[in-house]
Design an enzyme around this catalytic site. Structure first.
Site, PDB file in Angstrom:
ATOM      1  N   CYS A  23     -10.888  -6.957   1.253  1.00  0.00           N
ATOM      2  CA  CYS A  23     -11.339  -5.574   1.414  1.00  0.00           C
ATOM      3  C   CYS A  23     -12.858  -5.508   1.426  1.00  0.00           C
ATOM      4  O   CYS A  23     -13.439  -4.571   1.927  1.00  0.00           O
ATOM      5  CB  CYS A  23     -10.828  -4.701   0.284  1.00  0.00           C
TER       6      CYS A  23
ATOM      7  N   ASN B 207      -6.071  -9.728  -7.491  1.00  0.00           N
ATOM      8  CA  ASN B 207      -6.195 -10.427  -6.207  1.00  0.00           C
ATOM      9  C   ASN B 207      -7.528 -11.158  -6.049  1.00  0.00           C
ATOM     10  O   ASN B 207      -7.607 -12.175  -5.369  1.00  0.00           O
ATOM     11  CB  ASN B 207      -6.000  -9.439  -5.051  1.00  0.00           C
TER      12      ASN B 207
ATOM     13  N   THR C 197       0.841  -1.199   0.000  1.00  0.00           N
ATOM     14  CA  THR C 197       0.000   0.000   0.000  1.00  0.00           C
ATOM     15  C   THR C 197       0.878   1.252   0.000  1.00  0.00           C
ATOM     16  O   THR C 197       0.675   2.169  -0.815  1.00  0.00           O
ATOM     17  CB  THR C 197      -0.953  -0.017   1.214  1.00  0.00           C
TER      18      THR C 197
END
Ligand code: PLP
Length: 363
Positions: free
Chosen positions: A313, A143, A70
Protein backbone atom coordinates in the site's frame (compact mmCIF):
# COMPACT_ATOMS: atom_id res chain seq x y z
CA UNK A 1 13.06 -13.43 -11.21
CA UNK A 2 13.31 -13.91 -7.45
CA UNK A 3 10.01 -13.18 -5.77
CA UNK A 4 10.27 -12.12 -2.12
CA UNK A 5 7.01 -10.23 -1.71
CA UNK A 6 4.61 -12.98 -0.64
CA UNK A 7 2.89 -10.70 1.91
CA UNK A 8 1.69 -8.54 -1.01
CA UNK A 9 0.44 -11.53 -2.95
CA UNK A 10 1.51 -15.09 -3.74
CA UNK A 11 1.95 -16.97 -7.00
CA UNK A 12 -0.96 -19.35 -7.59
CA UNK A 13 -0.26 -22.92 -6.42
CA UNK A 14 -0.43 -25.58 -9.15
CA UNK A 15 -3.20 -27.32 -7.17
CA UNK A 16 -5.23 -24.10 -7.10
CA UNK A 17 -4.67 -23.46 -10.80
CA UNK A 18 -5.81 -27.01 -11.63
CA UNK A 19 -8.94 -26.58 -9.50
CA UNK A 20 -9.78 -23.25 -11.21
CA UNK A 21 -9.37 -24.81 -14.65
CA UNK A 22 -11.47 -27.85 -13.72
CA UNK A 23 -14.22 -25.60 -12.37
CA UNK A 24 -14.20 -23.52 -15.56
CA UNK A 25 -14.64 -26.74 -17.54
CA UNK A 26 -17.13 -28.57 -15.36
CA UNK A 27 -18.52 -26.09 -12.85
CA UNK A 28 -19.92 -23.44 -15.18
CA UNK A 29 -23.50 -23.96 -13.96
CA UNK A 30 -25.23 -21.60 -11.56
CA UNK A 31 -24.95 -23.10 -8.06
CA UNK A 32 -28.52 -21.93 -7.35
CA UNK A 33 -29.96 -24.02 -10.21
CA UNK A 34 -31.44 -27.34 -9.16
CA UNK A 35 -30.56 -29.21 -12.37
CA UNK A 36 -27.41 -31.25 -12.98
CA UNK A 37 -25.22 -28.35 -14.17
CA UNK A 38 -26.23 -26.33 -11.11
CA UNK A 39 -25.65 -29.24 -8.75
CA UNK A 40 -22.14 -29.73 -10.14
CA UNK A 41 -21.31 -26.07 -9.52
CA UNK A 42 -22.82 -26.23 -6.05
CA UNK A 43 -20.74 -29.29 -5.19
CA UNK A 44 -17.59 -27.32 -6.05
CA UNK A 45 -18.69 -24.41 -3.86
CA UNK A 46 -19.56 -26.79 -1.01
CA UNK A 47 -16.16 -28.49 -1.25
CA UNK A 48 -14.39 -25.12 -1.20
CA UNK A 49 -16.40 -24.06 1.83
CA UNK A 50 -15.49 -27.25 3.68
CA UNK A 51 -11.78 -26.75 2.88
CA UNK A 52 -11.79 -23.14 4.04
CA UNK A 53 -13.64 -24.14 7.22
CA UNK A 54 -11.10 -26.87 7.99
CA UNK A 55 -8.13 -24.50 7.66
CA UNK A 56 -9.97 -21.91 9.77
CA UNK A 57 -10.82 -24.48 12.47
CA UNK A 58 -14.51 -23.78 11.88
CA UNK A 59 -17.67 -25.38 10.47
CA UNK A 60 -18.62 -24.94 6.80
CA UNK A 61 -21.86 -23.16 7.77
CA UNK A 62 -19.78 -20.41 9.37
CA UNK A 63 -18.04 -19.48 6.10
CA UNK A 64 -19.38 -16.58 4.01
CA UNK A 65 -17.49 -16.01 0.77
CA UNK A 66 -16.65 -12.45 -0.25
CA UNK A 67 -14.64 -10.74 -2.99
CA UNK A 68 -11.59 -10.64 -0.71
CA UNK A 69 -10.48 -9.45 2.69
CA UNK A 70 -11.15 -5.77 2.02
CA UNK A 71 -14.84 -6.45 1.41
CA UNK A 72 -14.97 -8.85 4.35
CA UNK A 73 -13.45 -6.33 6.78
CA UNK A 74 -15.66 -3.52 5.45
CA UNK A 75 -18.68 -5.78 5.87
CA UNK A 76 -17.97 -6.62 9.50
CA UNK A 77 -17.26 -2.97 10.40
CA UNK A 78 -20.48 -1.89 8.70
CA UNK A 79 -22.56 -4.72 10.22
CA UNK A 80 -21.27 -3.99 13.73
CA UNK A 81 -23.72 -1.09 13.72
CA UNK A 82 -23.31 2.47 14.91
CA UNK A 83 -21.11 3.07 17.93
CA UNK A 84 -17.59 2.85 19.24
CA UNK A 85 -15.03 0.62 17.52
CA UNK A 86 -11.64 -0.12 19.05
CA UNK A 87 -8.83 -1.22 16.76
CA UNK A 88 -5.09 -1.61 17.06
CA UNK A 89 -3.06 1.26 15.63
CA UNK A 90 -1.60 -1.19 13.09
CA UNK A 91 -4.83 -2.55 11.56
CA UNK A 92 -5.11 -2.71 7.79
CA UNK A 93 -6.70 0.34 6.07
CA UNK A 94 -9.61 -1.94 5.12
CA UNK A 95 -10.66 -1.67 8.79
CA UNK A 96 -9.56 1.87 9.61
CA UNK A 97 -10.87 3.55 6.46
CA UNK A 98 -14.12 1.57 6.65
CA UNK A 99 -14.78 3.07 10.08
CA UNK A 100 -13.78 6.57 8.95
CA UNK A 101 -16.28 6.34 6.10
CA UNK A 102 -19.24 5.63 8.41
CA UNK A 103 -20.35 8.84 10.12
CA UNK A 104 -22.10 7.04 12.99
CA UNK A 105 -19.04 4.97 14.01
CA UNK A 106 -16.06 6.29 15.94
CA UNK A 107 -12.71 4.61 16.25
CA UNK A 108 -10.18 4.57 19.03
CA UNK A 109 -6.74 3.07 18.45
CA UNK A 110 -4.96 0.81 20.92
CA UNK A 111 -1.21 1.49 20.85
CA UNK A 112 1.51 -1.04 20.06
CA UNK A 113 4.90 -1.35 21.75
CA UNK A 114 8.28 -0.84 20.10
CA UNK A 115 8.16 -4.44 18.84
CA UNK A 116 4.81 -3.86 17.15
CA UNK A 117 2.67 -5.87 19.58
CA UNK A 118 -0.57 -4.41 20.84
CA UNK A 119 -0.59 -3.34 24.47
CA UNK A 120 -3.31 -5.66 25.82
CA UNK A 121 -3.82 -3.74 29.10
CA UNK A 122 -4.43 -0.46 27.28
CA UNK A 123 -6.71 -2.16 24.77
CA UNK A 124 -8.80 -3.63 27.60
CA UNK A 125 -8.84 -0.27 29.40
CA UNK A 126 -10.26 1.31 26.26
CA UNK A 127 -12.85 -1.46 25.99
CA UNK A 128 -14.04 -1.16 29.59
CA UNK A 129 -14.00 2.63 29.83
CA UNK A 130 -16.90 4.65 28.45
CA UNK A 131 -19.60 3.48 26.06
CA UNK A 132 -19.49 -0.26 25.36
CA UNK A 133 -17.76 -0.89 22.00
CA UNK A 134 -19.71 -2.59 19.21
CA UNK A 135 -16.52 -4.19 17.87
CA UNK A 136 -12.82 -4.68 18.62
CA UNK A 137 -10.48 -5.32 15.67
CA UNK A 138 -7.10 -7.00 16.20
CA UNK A 139 -5.17 -8.51 13.31
CA UNK A 140 -3.58 -11.91 13.94
CA UNK A 141 -0.29 -10.88 12.32
CA UNK A 142 0.78 -7.63 10.75
CA UNK A 143 1.41 -7.56 7.00
CA UNK A 144 4.37 -5.15 7.19
CA UNK A 145 6.28 -6.50 10.17
CA UNK A 146 4.96 -10.07 10.48
CA UNK A 147 4.57 -9.47 14.23
CA UNK A 148 2.01 -11.84 15.75
CA UNK A 149 -0.61 -10.33 18.04
CA UNK A 150 -1.91 -11.92 21.27
CA UNK A 151 -5.37 -12.61 19.80
CA UNK A 152 -5.88 -15.71 21.95
CA UNK A 153 -5.62 -13.75 25.20
CA UNK A 154 -7.63 -10.84 23.81
CA UNK A 155 -10.33 -13.21 22.54
CA UNK A 156 -10.74 -14.78 25.99
CA UNK A 157 -10.94 -11.42 27.76
CA UNK A 158 -13.44 -10.00 25.27
CA UNK A 159 -15.60 -13.13 25.38
CA UNK A 160 -15.93 -12.64 29.15
CA UNK A 161 -16.92 -9.01 28.56
CA UNK A 162 -19.33 -9.98 25.77
CA UNK A 163 -17.63 -7.66 23.27
CA UNK A 164 -17.26 -9.00 19.69
CA UNK A 165 -13.76 -9.50 18.26
CA UNK A 166 -12.83 -9.21 14.58
CA UNK A 167 -9.55 -10.92 13.65
CA UNK A 168 -7.92 -10.15 10.30
CA UNK A 169 -6.13 -13.47 9.75
CA UNK A 170 -5.08 -12.67 6.18
CA UNK A 171 -1.35 -13.05 6.76
CA UNK A 172 -1.60 -15.64 9.54
CA UNK A 173 -3.89 -18.41 8.37
CA UNK A 174 -1.59 -19.69 5.62
CA UNK A 175 1.29 -20.08 8.04
CA UNK A 176 -0.04 -20.98 11.47
CA UNK A 177 -3.05 -22.96 12.73
CA UNK A 178 -6.07 -21.06 13.99
CA UNK A 179 -6.10 -21.94 17.69
CA UNK A 180 -7.94 -18.89 19.04
CA UNK A 181 -11.59 -17.93 19.35
CA UNK A 182 -13.12 -14.82 17.84
CA UNK A 183 -16.48 -13.64 16.52
CA UNK A 184 -15.34 -12.78 12.99
CA UNK A 185 -12.29 -14.17 11.23
CA UNK A 186 -11.29 -12.80 7.81
CA UNK A 187 -9.06 -14.42 5.19
CA UNK A 188 -8.26 -14.01 1.49
CA UNK A 189 -7.17 -16.53 -1.14
CA UNK A 190 -4.40 -14.60 -2.87
CA UNK A 191 -2.12 -14.48 0.17
CA UNK A 192 -1.94 -18.27 0.36
CA UNK A 193 -1.61 -19.52 -3.19
CA UNK A 194 -5.17 -18.99 -4.38
CA UNK A 195 -6.57 -16.58 -6.96
CA UNK A 196 -7.31 -12.89 -6.38
CA UNK A 197 -10.80 -11.55 -5.79
CA UNK A 198 -12.04 -14.10 -3.28
CA UNK A 199 -12.00 -14.22 0.49
CA UNK A 200 -14.24 -14.97 3.43
CA UNK A 201 -15.74 -14.05 6.76
CA UNK A 202 -15.94 -16.91 9.24
CA UNK A 203 -18.65 -16.26 11.80
CA UNK A 204 -21.66 -17.60 13.67
CA UNK A 205 -23.28 -14.19 13.53
CA UNK A 206 -26.11 -13.26 11.18
CA UNK A 207 -24.86 -10.32 9.11
CA UNK A 208 -27.05 -7.89 7.22
CA UNK A 209 -25.93 -8.12 3.58
CA UNK A 210 -23.53 -5.48 2.33
CA UNK A 211 -24.54 -6.53 -1.18
CA UNK A 212 -28.23 -7.26 -1.64
CA UNK A 213 -29.32 -9.81 -4.18
CA UNK A 214 -30.55 -13.35 -4.54
CA UNK A 215 -29.90 -14.48 -0.98
CA UNK A 216 -26.69 -16.37 -1.68
CA UNK A 217 -24.21 -17.07 1.12
CA UNK A 218 -26.90 -17.58 3.80
CA UNK A 219 -28.29 -14.19 2.80
CA UNK A 220 -25.02 -12.49 3.81
CA UNK A 221 -23.95 -11.64 0.27
CA UNK A 222 -26.01 -11.51 -2.89
CA UNK A 223 -24.58 -12.45 -6.29
CA UNK A 224 -23.90 -15.65 -8.20
CA UNK A 225 -20.89 -17.34 -6.63
CA UNK A 226 -17.56 -17.08 -8.53
CA UNK A 227 -17.29 -20.86 -8.76
CA UNK A 228 -13.80 -21.14 -10.37
CA UNK A 229 -12.27 -18.65 -7.93
CA UNK A 230 -13.86 -20.47 -4.99
CA UNK A 231 -12.51 -23.77 -6.30
CA UNK A 232 -9.03 -22.19 -6.32
CA UNK A 233 -9.53 -20.81 -2.80
CA UNK A 234 -10.61 -24.24 -1.56
CA UNK A 235 -7.65 -26.00 -3.19
CA UNK A 236 -5.21 -23.48 -1.72
CA UNK A 237 -6.75 -23.95 1.72
CA UNK A 238 -6.45 -27.73 1.38
CA UNK A 239 -2.76 -27.23 0.63
CA UNK A 240 -2.51 -24.99 3.69
CA UNK A 241 -4.17 -27.56 5.97
CA UNK A 242 -1.79 -30.30 4.78
CA UNK A 243 1.48 -28.39 4.49
CA UNK A 244 1.19 -25.38 6.81
CA UNK A 245 3.38 -26.62 9.64
CA UNK A 246 6.18 -28.19 7.57
CA UNK A 247 6.23 -25.23 5.20
CA UNK A 248 6.41 -22.77 8.10
CA UNK A 249 9.40 -24.60 9.55
CA UNK A 250 11.11 -24.50 6.15
CA UNK A 251 10.36 -20.79 5.72
CA UNK A 252 11.54 -19.92 9.24
CA UNK A 253 14.90 -21.54 8.47
CA UNK A 254 15.20 -19.59 5.22
CA UNK A 255 14.10 -16.36 6.92
CA UNK A 256 16.64 -16.86 9.72
CA UNK A 257 19.40 -17.54 7.18
CA UNK A 258 18.41 -14.39 5.30
CA UNK A 259 18.41 -12.21 8.42
CA UNK A 260 21.63 -13.82 9.68
CA UNK A 261 23.44 -13.17 6.42
CA UNK A 262 22.17 -9.63 6.13
CA UNK A 263 22.91 -8.55 9.69
CA UNK A 264 26.42 -10.01 9.35
CA UNK A 265 27.04 -8.29 6.00
CA UNK A 266 25.27 -4.95 6.43
CA UNK A 267 26.45 -2.97 9.46
CA UNK A 268 23.67 -0.84 10.94
CA UNK A 269 20.82 -2.94 9.50
CA UNK A 270 17.91 -3.15 11.94
CA UNK A 271 15.38 -6.00 12.17
CA UNK A 272 11.89 -4.71 12.98
CA UNK A 273 10.02 -6.55 15.75
CA UNK A 274 13.12 -8.63 16.50
CA UNK A 275 12.02 -9.37 20.08
CA UNK A 276 8.42 -10.32 19.27
CA UNK A 277 6.91 -13.54 17.89
CA UNK A 278 6.77 -13.16 14.12
CA UNK A 279 5.44 -14.97 11.07
CA UNK A 280 7.99 -17.49 9.80
CA UNK A 281 8.21 -15.91 6.35
CA UNK A 282 8.64 -12.19 7.02
CA UNK A 283 11.81 -10.13 7.40
CA UNK A 284 11.04 -6.47 8.02
CA UNK A 285 14.21 -4.39 7.90
CA UNK A 286 15.37 -0.81 8.30
CA UNK A 287 18.30 -0.07 6.02
CA UNK A 288 21.34 1.67 7.54
CA UNK A 289 21.59 5.44 7.20
CA UNK A 290 24.44 5.24 4.69
CA UNK A 291 22.33 3.22 2.19
CA UNK A 292 19.92 5.12 -0.06
CA UNK A 293 16.64 3.09 -0.11
CA UNK A 294 15.68 4.16 -3.67
CA UNK A 295 19.11 3.08 -5.00
CA UNK A 296 18.97 -0.24 -3.16
CA UNK A 297 15.46 -0.93 -4.51
CA UNK A 298 16.58 0.00 -8.03
CA UNK A 299 19.53 -2.38 -7.84
CA UNK A 300 17.34 -5.23 -6.63
CA UNK A 301 14.76 -4.48 -9.31
CA UNK A 302 17.43 -4.44 -12.03
CA UNK A 303 18.54 -7.88 -10.83
CA UNK A 304 14.95 -9.19 -11.04
CA UNK A 305 14.40 -9.33 -7.28
CA UNK A 306 10.90 -8.38 -6.11
CA UNK A 307 10.74 -6.99 -2.56
CA UNK A 308 8.61 -4.33 -0.96
CA UNK A 309 9.52 -0.94 0.46
CA UNK A 310 7.29 -1.22 3.54
CA UNK A 311 3.88 -2.57 2.53
CA UNK A 312 2.41 -2.77 -0.98
CA UNK A 313 0.00 0.00 0.00
CA UNK A 314 2.96 2.31 0.55
CA UNK A 315 4.89 1.32 -2.56
CA UNK A 316 5.59 4.38 -4.67
CA UNK A 317 5.07 6.76 -1.78
CA UNK A 318 7.90 8.07 0.36
CA UNK A 319 5.60 8.55 3.34
CA UNK A 320 6.78 6.68 6.41
CA UNK A 321 4.68 3.62 7.13
CA UNK A 322 1.85 4.20 9.62
CA UNK A 323 2.66 0.86 11.23
CA UNK A 324 6.31 1.73 11.87
CA UNK A 325 5.33 5.19 13.11
CA UNK A 326 2.91 3.56 15.58
CA UNK A 327 5.86 1.47 16.83
CA UNK A 328 7.75 4.66 17.60
CA UNK A 329 10.17 4.41 14.66
CA UNK A 330 11.17 7.99 13.79
CA UNK A 331 10.22 9.17 10.27
CA UNK A 332 13.79 9.37 8.99
CA UNK A 333 14.27 5.68 9.90
CA UNK A 334 10.78 4.51 8.88
CA UNK A 335 11.32 5.65 5.27
CA UNK A 336 14.24 3.19 5.14
CA UNK A 337 11.94 0.17 5.56
CA UNK A 338 12.25 -2.86 3.35
CA UNK A 339 10.13 -6.00 3.61
CA UNK A 340 11.26 -9.37 2.31
CA UNK A 341 8.57 -12.01 2.54
CA UNK A 342 9.07 -15.63 1.55
CA UNK A 343 6.63 -18.25 0.34
CA UNK A 344 6.12 -21.59 -1.34
CA UNK A 345 8.53 -20.86 -4.23
CA UNK A 346 11.36 -19.55 -2.03
CA UNK A 347 14.61 -21.52 -1.89
CA UNK A 348 18.00 -21.38 -0.17
CA UNK A 349 19.50 -20.28 -3.50
CA UNK A 350 17.11 -17.28 -3.55
CA UNK A 351 18.17 -16.37 -0.02
CA UNK A 352 21.87 -16.60 -0.90
CA UNK A 353 21.44 -14.50 -4.06
CA UNK A 354 19.39 -11.78 -2.35
CA UNK A 355 21.79 -11.65 0.60
CA UNK A 356 24.74 -11.12 -1.74
CA UNK A 357 22.91 -8.45 -3.74
CA UNK A 358 21.72 -6.55 -0.68
CA UNK A 359 25.08 -6.65 1.04
CA UNK A 360 26.64 -5.20 -2.12
CA UNK A 361 23.87 -2.61 -2.59
CA UNK A 362 24.22 -1.39 1.00
CA UNK A 363 28.03 -1.23 1.04
N1 PLP B 1 -5.61 -7.41 5.63
C1 PLP B 1 -4.28 -7.62 5.54
C2 PLP B 1 -3.49 -7.88 6.77
C3 PLP B 1 -3.65 -7.59 4.28
O1 PLP B 1 -2.33 -7.79 4.20
C4 PLP B 1 -4.44 -7.36 3.13
C5 PLP B 1 -3.81 -7.29 1.79
O2 PLP B 1 -2.97 -6.45 1.53
C6 PLP B 1 -5.82 -7.17 3.27
C7 PLP B 1 -6.36 -7.20 4.54
C8 PLP B 1 -6.72 -6.93 2.08
O3 PLP B 1 -6.90 -8.15 1.37
P1 PLP B 1 -7.53 -8.20 -0.11
O4 PLP B 1 -6.39 -7.94 -1.04
O5 PLP B 1 -8.07 -9.60 -0.24
O6 PLP B 1 -8.61 -7.21 -0.19
Amino acid sequence: MIYMDHNATTPVLPEARAAVMAALEEGWGNPSSSHMAGRRAKAIVDEARASVAEAANARPQQVTFTSGATEALNHVVWAAGPGRIIATAIEHPAVLAAVDNQPDRTIELAPVDRNGQVDVATLLDLVTTGERPVLVAVMAANNETGVIQPVGQIGQELAELGVPLLVDAVQYIGKLPIAFACDFLVATAHKLGGPKGVGCIVTDWELPPLIDGGGQERGHRGGTEPVPALAGFGAAMRWVSTHRMAESERLAELRDALIGGLTAGVPGLEVVGADAPRLPNTASLLLPDHAEPADVMAQLDAAGVCVSAGSACHAGSARPSRVLTAMGVPDHRAVRAMRLSLGHGSTAAHVAAVTELLVKACS
